[in-house]
Design a protein around this motif. Structure first.
Motif, PDB file in Angstrom:
ATOM      1  N   GLY A  22      11.432  20.628   7.437  1.00  0.00           N
ATOM      2  CA  GLY A  22      10.944  19.281   7.465  1.00  0.00           C
ATOM      3  C   GLY A  22      10.490  19.002   5.906  1.00  0.00           C
ATOM      4  N   LYS A  23      10.191  17.819   5.802  1.00  0.00           N
ATOM      5  CA  LYS A  23       9.957  17.154   4.237  1.00  0.00           C
ATOM      6  C   LYS A  23       8.641  16.801   3.901  1.00  0.00           C
ATOM      7  N   VAL A  24       8.180  17.071   3.012  1.00  0.00           N
ATOM      8  CA  VAL A  24       6.678  16.853   2.674  1.00  0.00           C
ATOM      9  C   VAL A  24       6.653  16.091   1.178  1.00  0.00           C
ATOM     10  N   ARG A  25       6.115  14.740   0.916  1.00  0.00           N
ATOM     11  CA  ARG A  25       5.837  14.284  -0.147  1.00  0.00           C
ATOM     12  C   ARG A  25       4.299  14.115  -0.365  1.00  0.00           C
ATOM     13  N   ILE A  26       3.682  14.556  -1.420  1.00  0.00           N
ATOM     14  CA  ILE A  26       2.450  14.374  -1.714  1.00  0.00           C
ATOM     15  C   ILE A  26       2.032  13.752  -3.007  1.00  0.00           C
ATOM     16  N   LEU A  27       1.266  12.695  -2.986  1.00  0.00           N
ATOM     17  CA  LEU A  27       1.037  11.859  -4.265  1.00  0.00           C
ATOM     18  C   LEU A  27       2.291  11.738  -5.070  1.00  0.00           C
ATOM     19  N   GLY A  28       3.254  11.245  -4.137  1.00  0.00           N
ATOM     20  CA  GLY A  28       4.532  10.728  -4.882  1.00  0.00           C
ATOM     21  C   GLY A  28       5.685  11.806  -5.283  1.00  0.00           C
ATOM     22  N   SER A  29       5.288  13.255  -4.996  1.00  0.00           N
ATOM     23  CA  SER A  29       6.133  14.323  -5.643  1.00  0.00           C
ATOM     24  C   SER A  29       6.459  15.101  -4.172  1.00  0.00           C
ATOM     25  N   LYS A  30       7.769  15.608  -4.041  1.00  0.00           N
ATOM     26  CA  LYS A  30       8.264  16.215  -3.108  1.00  0.00           C
ATOM     27  C   LYS A  30       7.975  17.619  -3.178  1.00  0.00           C
ATOM     28  N   LEU A  31       7.191  18.355  -2.158  1.00  0.00           N
ATOM     29  CA  LEU A  31       6.964  19.817  -2.122  1.00  0.00           C
ATOM     30  C   LEU A  31       8.164  20.463  -2.122  1.00  0.00           C
ATOM     31  N   GLY A  32       8.337  21.577  -3.179  1.00  0.00           N
ATOM     32  CA  GLY A  32       9.318  22.188  -3.136  1.00  0.00           C
ATOM     33  C   GLY A  32      10.113  21.895  -4.507  1.00  0.00           C
ATOM     34  N   LEU A  48      -1.874  22.380   8.585  1.00  0.00           N
ATOM     35  CA  LEU A  48      -1.628  21.239   8.164  1.00  0.00           C
ATOM     36  C   LEU A  48      -2.351  20.864   7.140  1.00  0.00           C
ATOM     37  N   MET A  49      -3.958  21.372   6.651  1.00  0.00           N
ATOM     38  CA  MET A  49      -4.424  20.997   5.576  1.00  0.00           C
ATOM     39  C   MET A  49      -3.855  21.907   4.469  1.00  0.00           C
ATOM     40  N   HIS A  50      -3.308  22.998   4.427  1.00  0.00           N
ATOM     41  CA  HIS A  50      -2.745  23.754   3.590  1.00  0.00           C
ATOM     42  C   HIS A  50      -1.475  23.137   3.220  1.00  0.00           C
ATOM     43  N   ILE A  51      -0.816  22.503   4.146  1.00  0.00           N
ATOM     44  CA  ILE A  51       0.253  22.260   3.522  1.00  0.00           C
ATOM     45  C   ILE A  51      -0.004  20.713   2.634  1.00  0.00           C
ATOM     46  N   ILE A  52      -0.944  20.080   2.951  1.00  0.00           N
ATOM     47  CA  ILE A  52      -1.409  18.778   2.264  1.00  0.00           C
ATOM     48  C   ILE A  52      -1.814  19.294   1.029  1.00  0.00           C
ATOM     49  N   MET A  71       0.684  -1.025   0.013  1.00  0.00           N
ATOM     50  CA  MET A  71      -0.172  -0.083   0.128  1.00  0.00           C
ATOM     51  C   MET A  71       0.925   1.191   0.063  1.00  0.00           C
ATOM     52  N   SER A  72       0.806   2.093  -1.171  1.00  0.00           N
ATOM     53  CA  SER A  72       1.738   3.207  -1.083  1.00  0.00           C
ATOM     54  C   SER A  72       1.271   4.376  -0.245  1.00  0.00           C
ATOM     55  N   ALA A  73       1.923   5.441  -0.036  1.00  0.00           N
ATOM     56  CA  ALA A  73       1.426   6.541   0.460  1.00  0.00           C
ATOM     57  C   ALA A  73       1.029   7.663  -0.083  1.00  0.00           C
ATOM     58  N   ALA A  74      -0.316   8.173   0.264  1.00  0.00           N
ATOM     59  CA  ALA A  74      -0.824   9.212  -0.280  1.00  0.00           C
ATOM     60  C   ALA A  74      -0.174  10.626  -0.163  1.00  0.00           C
ATOM     61  N   PHE A  75       0.323  10.661   1.221  1.00  0.00           N
ATOM     62  CA  PHE A  75       1.299  11.796   1.429  1.00  0.00           C
ATOM     63  C   PHE A  75       2.262  11.430   2.699  1.00  0.00           C
ATOM     64  N   GLU A  76       3.202  12.032   2.899  1.00  0.00           N
ATOM     65  CA  GLU A  76       4.288  11.715   3.785  1.00  0.00           C
ATOM     66  C   GLU A  76       4.828  13.018   4.532  1.00  0.00           C
ATOM     67  N   LEU A  77       4.666  13.250   5.705  1.00  0.00           N
ATOM     68  CA  LEU A  77       5.332  14.591   6.361  1.00  0.00           C
ATOM     69  C   LEU A  77       6.269  13.906   7.507  1.00  0.00           C
ATOM     70  N   SER A  78       7.527  14.616   7.088  1.00  0.00           N
ATOM     71  CA  SER A  78       8.326  14.119   8.187  1.00  0.00           C
ATOM     72  C   SER A  78       9.036  15.510   8.752  1.00  0.00           C
ATOM     73  N   LYS A  79       8.997  15.383  10.165  1.00  0.00           N
ATOM     74  CA  LYS A  79       9.327  16.639  11.076  1.00  0.00           C
ATOM     75  C   LYS A  79       8.960  18.100  10.324  1.00  0.00           C
ATOM     76  N   VAL A  80       7.621  18.097  10.028  1.00  0.00           N
ATOM     77  CA  VAL A  80       7.301  19.361   9.428  1.00  0.00           C
ATOM     78  C   VAL A  80       6.939  20.319  10.784  1.00  0.00           C
ATOM     79  N   SER A  81       7.440  21.323  10.522  1.00  0.00           N
ATOM     80  CA  SER A  81       7.406  22.524  11.294  1.00  0.00           C
ATOM     81  C   SER A  81       6.831  23.779  10.318  1.00  0.00           C
TER      82      SER A  81
END
Length: 273
Positions: free
Chosen positions: A59-69, A46-50, A1-11
């Protein structure tokens, strides 16, 4: 099961305030999450980030397989459905319900000179049917009740067949009947095998639809607890989240929270038993 999004130590840090503090959170395909917390907990940020409308301070954010930034956020946003009062406020009051939904195909909030195909009209009709608002198709948006508007917004968010659907306090401001109508629609959606990953923000456990699977509890920008709904949502975790002694009950898959009795009131309750 793949991730829809991942947040890692996001501030997220704003002048004089830490809005989110080292939040790590992974949501996988097929899951339905509710985010609970008091006012000021950081839920909206949090919703604005997602939704790829805000970047974290660290921190790091991946949404639908893409890295934010390092991704075209405008293309990414087309894959995310989002409902909020801000969207409702921008839909022209004179626009029909059908056009309010169908215009999501062009990412506009009022029909102008766009050319729609049969596939667009059929999709809008399908969404109205699934949300139980077919009878409203020719009504204007400005004549709808608050509950009807909320269901139109969800139908609009689903119009483009998103991979991720974000519901920001969808039951806020609704009376009991309208809330239960909305809960029924969300329950049907949560059980649909074709539904996108769902994330809903709320203040109230009573607004968690049957079929949701996981919960994230936030307080002061920090994660209090997260995980499967049945094992994570407890009176203890709610008490820690809202800063008050809370008891939690469940009946037929729906939750109810109450402030725990104490002192003289608790003594009277024991005597009544």
């Amino acid at each position: 099961m793949s991730a829809a999004f991942e947040l890692s130590k996001v501030s997220v840090i704003r002048p004089g305030k830490v809005v989110l503090d080292h939040v790590s959170w992974t949501v996988k395909e097929g899951q339905r999450w509710v985010v609970l917390g008091p006012n000021g907990a950081g839920k909206t940020t949090l919703m604005h980030i997602i939704s790829a409308t805000t970047h974290p301070s660290s921190g790091k954010v991946r949404i639908l397989g893409s890295k934010l930034g390092s991704v075209d956020i405008f293309e990414l946003r087309t894959r995310i459905g989002h409902t909020s009062t801000a969207v409702a406020d921008r839909i022209p009051a004179t626009e029909s319900v059908r056009n309010s939904i169908m215009s999501a195909s062009y990412a506009v909030l009022g029909r102008w000179q766009e050319q729609y195909d049969d596939i667009d009209r059929d999709r809008a009709t399908q969404m109205m049917g699934e949300l139980g608002i077919t009878a409203l198709a020719e009504r204007t948006f400005g004549t709808l009740s608050e509950g009807e508007r909320k269901r139109v917004l969800i139908a609009r968010a689903l119009m483009t067949d998103p991979e991720l659907l974000l519901l920001d306090e969808p039951a806020a401001g609704l009376d009991l009947g309208a809330r239960e109508d909305l809960m029924s629609s969300l329950e049907v959606l949560s059980h649909s095998p074709d539904a996108p990953v769902l994330v809903m923000v709320s203040h109230h456990v009573e607004e968690i639809p049957v079929g949701f699977t996981h919960v994230l509890l936030l307080r002061d920008g920090k994660v209090v607890s997260q995980g499967p709904l049945e094992s994570t949502l407890t009176g203890e975790s709610l008490s820690a989240t809202f800063g008050s002694r809370i008891t939690l009950t469940r009946d037929g898959g729906r939750y109810t929270a109450r402030r725990a009795a104490h002192g003289h009131r608790a003594d009277n309750t024991r005597e009544a038993r």
